[in-house]
Motif scaffolding. Structure first.
Motif, PDB file in Angstrom:
ATOM      1  N   ARG A  58       0.805  -1.320   0.043  1.00  0.00           N
ATOM      2  CA  ARG A  58      -0.112  -0.056  -0.008  1.00  0.00           C
ATOM      3  C   ARG A  58       0.874   1.272   0.023  1.00  0.00           C
ATOM      4  O   ARG A  58       0.685   2.186  -0.661  1.00  0.00           O
ATOM      5  CB  ARG A  58      -0.798   0.026   1.246  1.00  0.00           C
ATOM      6  N   LEU A  59       2.137   1.231   0.587  1.00  0.00           N
ATOM      7  CA  LEU A  59       2.909   2.092   0.705  1.00  0.00           C
ATOM      8  C   LEU A  59       3.559   2.728  -0.671  1.00  0.00           C
ATOM      9  O   LEU A  59       3.606   3.671  -1.194  1.00  0.00           O
ATOM     10  CB  LEU A  59       3.975   2.160   1.683  1.00  0.00           C
ATOM     11  N   GLY A  60       3.803   1.362  -1.415  1.00  0.00           N
ATOM     12  CA  GLY A  60       4.466   1.591  -2.519  1.00  0.00           C
ATOM     13  C   GLY A  60       3.555   2.049  -3.535  1.00  0.00           C
ATOM     14  O   GLY A  60       3.856   3.299  -4.578  1.00  0.00           O
ATOM     15  N   GLU A  61       2.068   1.765  -3.402  1.00  0.00           N
ATOM     16  CA  GLU A  61       1.174   2.418  -4.478  1.00  0.00           C
ATOM     17  C   GLU A  61       0.943   3.766  -4.003  1.00  0.00           C
ATOM     18  O   GLU A  61       0.749   4.592  -4.994  1.00  0.00           O
ATOM     19  CB  GLU A  61      -0.033   1.754  -4.178  1.00  0.00           C
ATOM     20  N   PRO A 139       0.553  13.953   1.178  1.00  0.00           N
ATOM     21  CA  PRO A 139      -0.665  13.530   1.850  1.00  0.00           C
ATOM     22  C   PRO A 139      -1.237  12.194   1.432  1.00  0.00           C
ATOM     23  O   PRO A 139      -1.687  11.449   2.304  1.00  0.00           O
ATOM     24  CB  PRO A 139      -1.738  14.515   1.271  1.00  0.00           C
ATOM     25  N   LEU A 140      -0.781  11.634   0.322  1.00  0.00           N
ATOM     26  CA  LEU A 140      -1.224  10.170   0.122  1.00  0.00           C
ATOM     27  C   LEU A 140      -0.398   9.210   0.872  1.00  0.00           C
ATOM     28  O   LEU A 140      -0.822   8.233   1.375  1.00  0.00           O
ATOM     29  CB  LEU A 140      -1.064   9.861  -1.472  1.00  0.00           C
ATOM     30  N   VAL A 141       0.845   9.625   1.078  1.00  0.00           N
ATOM     31  CA  VAL A 141       1.925   8.767   2.096  1.00  0.00           C
ATOM     32  C   VAL A 141       1.284   8.959   3.385  1.00  0.00           C
ATOM     33  O   VAL A 141       1.302   7.802   4.096  1.00  0.00           O
ATOM     34  CB  VAL A 141       3.244   9.042   1.719  1.00  0.00           C
ATOM     35  N   ALA A 142       1.153  10.094   3.724  1.00  0.00           N
ATOM     36  CA  ALA A 142       0.431  10.173   5.049  1.00  0.00           C
ATOM     37  C   ALA A 142      -0.888   9.541   5.716  1.00  0.00           C
ATOM     38  O   ALA A 142      -0.927   8.805   6.449  1.00  0.00           O
ATOM     39  CB  ALA A 142       0.312  11.654   5.630  1.00  0.00           C
TER      40      ALA A 142
END
Length: 184
Positions: A58-61, A139-142
């Protein structure tokens, strides 16, 4: 028993690790030691998030989406968190406008936890590398980490077994003399 200086001098980043990883019991013990980092006003302005298995995917995505990457570039970014079986996200938990402790100092304390944790993991025989990147605070990574508005991701400790069970050779370069200035 080795000294803290011995452990610091022996520490090396491990860019490649095996699929072995410490369990949560080991992490808690080492994190207890890392929690002794300098911390003005005892705010404990940090937390650590362990990412294993699908959480790394999920982090990679999220990294690929944050970059706006597609195709081969997206696949490359999405694969980065899969380089280690365990990622420890180090998060600064900032108390804005604290009367005694500025935000930069709170982030510095969290960074101290990251460094001390990397030293303790290395000393315990694990391969470790601290990684960041241009999308660390996107923000997506957060969102993948479930961060609150007062939390700031500093980066990840990539943790795994050491290939061949061996540490890299001890560094022989000496940098301290070129970095110390004494004023009277």
């Amino acid at each position: 028993m080795a000294s803290a200086l011995d452990a610091a001098l022996a520490r090396r980043s491990a860019s490649k690790v095996t699929d072995a990883a410490p369990d949560d019991a080991v992490l808690l013990e080492l994190l207890e030691g890392a929690s002794r980092v300098a911390d003005h006003a005892s705010l404990r302005p940090w937390r650590v998030i362990a990412l294993r298995g699908a959480a790394r995917e999920r982090l990679g995505e999220a990294l690929a989406a944050a970059a706006g990457a597609e195709g081969e570039a997206a696949a490359k970014l999405a694969g980065k968190p899969l380089r280690a079986p365990l990622l420890l996200a180090v998060v600064a938990v900032v108390a804005p406008e604290h009367p005694k402790v500025p935000e930069w100092e709170q982030e510095a304390s969290a960074a101290g936890v990251a460094h001390l944790m990397s030293l303790l993991l290395d000393d315990a025989g694990w391969g470790v590398m601290w990684r960041t990147g241009p999308f660390t605070r996107h923000p997506l990574v957060a969102a993948v980490h479930g961060l609150a508005p007062d939390e700031r991701l500093l980066g990840w400790l990539y943790v795994g077994g050491l290939p061949g069970g061996r540490r890299a050779e001890r560094r022989t370069d000496h940098v301290a003399a070129s970095r110390l200035t004494t004023l009277f």
